[in-house]
Design a protein around this motif. Structure first.
Motif, PDB file in Angstrom:
ATOM      1  N   SER A  43      50.957  43.228  14.345  1.00 45.27           N
ATOM      2  CA  SER A  43      52.184  44.024  14.428  1.00 45.27           C
ATOM      3  C   SER A  43      52.612  44.532  13.046  1.00 45.27           C
ATOM      4  O   SER A  43      53.120  45.653  12.925  1.00 45.27           O
ATOM      5  N   GLY A  44      52.403  43.735  12.013  1.00 45.67           N
ATOM      6  CA  GLY A  44      52.744  44.165  10.660  1.00 45.67           C
ATOM      7  C   GLY A  44      51.850  45.295  10.184  1.00 45.67           C
ATOM      8  O   GLY A  44      52.311  46.237   9.539  1.00 45.67           O
ATOM      9  N   VAL A  45      50.564  45.197  10.519  1.00 44.69           N
ATOM     10  CA  VAL A  45      49.616  46.254  10.141  1.00 44.69           C
ATOM     11  C   VAL A  45      49.968  47.545  10.873  1.00 44.69           C
ATOM     12  O   VAL A  45      50.082  48.613  10.258  1.00 44.69           O
ATOM     13  N   LEU A  46      50.137  47.444  12.194  1.00 41.69           N
ATOM     14  CA  LEU A  46      50.451  48.638  12.975  1.00 41.69           C
ATOM     15  C   LEU A  46      51.780  49.256  12.553  1.00 41.69           C
ATOM     16  O   LEU A  46      51.901  50.482  12.452  1.00 41.69           O
ATOM     17  N   GLY A  47      52.768  48.422  12.307  1.00 36.83           N
ATOM     18  CA  GLY A  47      54.067  48.934  11.878  1.00 36.83           C
ATOM     19  C   GLY A  47      53.997  49.637  10.538  1.00 36.83           C
ATOM     20  O   GLY A  47      54.605  50.695  10.350  1.00 36.83           O
ATOM     21  N   THR A  48      53.239  49.069   9.610  1.00 37.41           N
ATOM     22  CA  THR A  48      53.100  49.680   8.288  1.00 37.41           C
ATOM     23  C   THR A  48      52.366  51.005   8.374  1.00 37.41           C
ATOM     24  O   THR A  48      52.776  51.994   7.757  1.00 37.41           O
ATOM     25  N   VAL A  49      51.286  51.035   9.154  1.00 36.22           N
ATOM     26  CA  VAL A  49      50.531  52.275   9.307  1.00 36.22           C
ATOM     27  C   VAL A  49      51.397  53.341   9.985  1.00 36.22           C
ATOM     28  O   VAL A  49      51.425  54.502   9.552  1.00 36.22           O
ATOM     29  N   GLY A  76      53.219  37.998   7.669  1.00 32.56           N
ATOM     30  CA  GLY A  76      52.998  36.726   8.334  1.00 32.56           C
ATOM     31  C   GLY A  76      53.781  35.620   7.661  1.00 32.56           C
ATOM     32  O   GLY A  76      54.683  35.853   6.846  1.00 32.56           O
ATOM     33  N   GLU A  77      53.423  34.396   7.996  1.00 31.33           N
ATOM     34  CA  GLU A  77      54.157  33.225   7.511  1.00 31.33           C
ATOM     35  C   GLU A  77      54.306  33.197   5.989  1.00 31.33           C
ATOM     36  O   GLU A  77      55.346  32.831   5.454  1.00 31.33           O
ATOM     37  N   GLY A  78      53.260  33.583   5.278  1.00 31.38           N
ATOM     38  CA  GLY A  78      53.306  33.592   3.811  1.00 31.38           C
ATOM     39  C   GLY A  78      54.298  34.580   3.235  1.00 31.38           C
ATOM     40  O   GLY A  78      54.729  34.445   2.096  1.00 31.38           O
ATOM     41  N   GLY A  79      54.686  35.585   4.018  1.00 31.17           N
ATOM     42  CA  GLY A  79      55.632  36.583   3.546  1.00 31.17           C
ATOM     43  C   GLY A  79      57.031  36.054   3.352  1.00 31.17           C
ATOM     44  O   GLY A  79      57.858  36.700   2.709  1.00 31.17           O
ATOM     45  N   ALA A  80      57.307  34.872   3.908  1.00 26.11           N
ATOM     46  CA  ALA A  80      58.636  34.272   3.750  1.00 26.11           C
ATOM     47  C   ALA A  80      58.711  33.380   2.515  1.00 26.11           C
ATOM     48  O   ALA A  80      59.798  32.950   2.133  1.00 26.11           O
ATOM     49  N   GLY A  81      57.594  33.101   1.876  1.00 26.72           N
ATOM     50  CA  GLY A  81      57.573  32.213   0.718  1.00 26.72           C
ATOM     51  C   GLY A  81      58.114  32.870  -0.537  1.00 26.72           C
ATOM     52  O   GLY A  81      58.186  34.094  -0.663  1.00 26.72           O
ATOM     53  N   ALA A  82      58.502  32.037  -1.475  1.00 28.31           N
ATOM     54  CA  ALA A  82      59.095  32.518  -2.725  1.00 28.31           C
ATOM     55  C   ALA A  82      58.181  33.472  -3.498  1.00 28.31           C
ATOM     56  O   ALA A  82      58.660  34.502  -3.990  1.00 28.31           O
ATOM     57  N   PRO A  83      56.871  33.194  -3.626  1.00 32.05           N
ATOM     58  CA  PRO A  83      56.021  34.144  -4.363  1.00 32.05           C
ATOM     59  C   PRO A  83      55.994  35.533  -3.723  1.00 32.05           C
ATOM     60  O   PRO A  83      56.064  36.540  -4.428  1.00 32.05           O
ATOM     61  N   ALA A  84      55.921  35.581  -2.406  1.00 30.34           N
ATOM     62  CA  ALA A  84      55.914  36.882  -1.727  1.00 30.34           C
ATOM     63  C   ALA A  84      57.251  37.584  -1.909  1.00 30.34           C
ATOM     64  O   ALA A  84      57.307  38.813  -2.052  1.00 30.34           O
ATOM     65  N   GLN A  85      58.331  36.823  -1.927  1.00 31.69           N
ATOM     66  CA  GLN A  85      59.650  37.427  -2.085  1.00 31.69           C
ATOM     67  C   GLN A  85      59.797  38.123  -3.436  1.00 31.69           C
ATOM     68  O   GLN A  85      60.480  39.145  -3.538  1.00 31.69           O
ATOM     69  N   VAL A  86      59.140  37.600  -4.450  1.00 31.66           N
ATOM     70  CA  VAL A  86      59.172  38.246  -5.770  1.00 31.66           C
ATOM     71  C   VAL A  86      58.565  39.647  -5.662  1.00 31.66           C
ATOM     72  O   VAL A  86      59.160  40.638  -6.097  1.00 31.66           O
ATOM     73  N   ALA A  87      57.381  39.729  -5.059  1.00 33.39           N
ATOM     74  CA  ALA A  87      56.704  41.024  -4.912  1.00 33.39           C
ATOM     75  C   ALA A  87      57.482  41.960  -3.989  1.00 33.39           C
ATOM     76  O   ALA A  87      57.572  43.170  -4.248  1.00 33.39           O
ATOM     77  N   GLY A 113      42.824  41.697   8.147  1.00 33.34           N
ATOM     78  CA  GLY A 113      42.313  40.488   8.778  1.00 33.34           C
ATOM     79  C   GLY A 113      43.172  39.260   8.508  1.00 33.34           C
ATOM     80  O   GLY A 113      43.071  38.264   9.222  1.00 33.34           O
ATOM     81  N   LEU A 114      44.020  39.332   7.509  1.00 35.25           N
ATOM     82  CA  LEU A 114      44.873  38.208   7.124  1.00 35.25           C
ATOM     83  C   LEU A 114      46.328  38.397   7.542  1.00 35.25           C
ATOM     84  O   LEU A 114      47.155  37.517   7.299  1.00 35.25           O
ATOM     85  N   LEU A 115      46.629  39.533   8.127  1.00 37.25           N
ATOM     86  CA  LEU A 115      48.016  39.886   8.434  1.00 37.25           C
ATOM     87  C   LEU A 115      48.237  39.964   9.937  1.00 37.25           C
ATOM     88  O   LEU A 115      47.298  40.217  10.698  1.00 37.25           O
ATOM     89  N   PRO A 116      49.481  39.805  10.365  1.00 35.70           N
ATOM     90  CA  PRO A 116      49.778  39.970  11.786  1.00 35.70           C
ATOM     91  C   PRO A 116      49.494  41.416  12.215  1.00 35.70           C
ATOM     92  O   PRO A 116      49.781  42.357  11.478  1.00 35.70           O
TER      93      PRO A 116
END
Length: 128
Positions: free
Chosen positions: A101-107, A37-48, A96-99
């Motif tokens: 589509s991201g959950v389904l794609g990951t699974v 989701g939106e938070g995945g584009a932030g710098a902290p998420a990019q580190v992980a 519950g906190l994720l899009p």
């Protein structure tokens, strides 16, 4: 001579992991936003995400490198599956906190790759 061998299957999975790892290293925000989701584009998420990319690339390289060795290749294929299963469990735990589509794609992608890695691990193990 058949191209369908456990060694080639392990190499194919390994190359896929290298490619995905490289993408996470190169464009973590793009992948992060679609997965997290939106938070995945932030710098902290990019580190992980870059760390995850490095993990995937290293596992992929190890799979390619050890595909011809029954024992080591089998272990690296199981390691590949363990990484994917960890990604699935972590994603589902936070669903519950994720899009959706991201959950389904990951699974879907992680599940398919984990299943293929387990199958290749067993196929390699039984060779010889």
């Amino acid at each position: 001579m058949s191209l369908l061998t456990p060694q080639n299957a392990a190499r194919a999975i390994g190359v896929g992991r290298i490619a995905f790892g490289a993408a996470l290293l190169a464009v973590p925000a793009r992948i992060g936003e679609s997965w997290l989701g939106e938070g995945g584009a932030g710098a902290p998420a990019q580190v992980a995400l870059r760390g995850l990319g490095a993990r995937d690339a290293v596992i992929g390289m190890a799979m390619v490198h050890t595909a011809g060795d029954r024992d080591r290749g089998s272990r690296w294929a199981r390691t590949s599956a363990a990484g994917d299963i960890t990604d699935i469990v972590a994603t589902v735990a936070a669903r519950g906190l994720l899009p959706r589509s991201g959950v389904l794609g990951t699974v879907a992608l992680g599940g398919a790759t984990a299943a293929a890695s387990v199958a290749v691990s067993e196929w390699l193990r039984r060779q010889g």
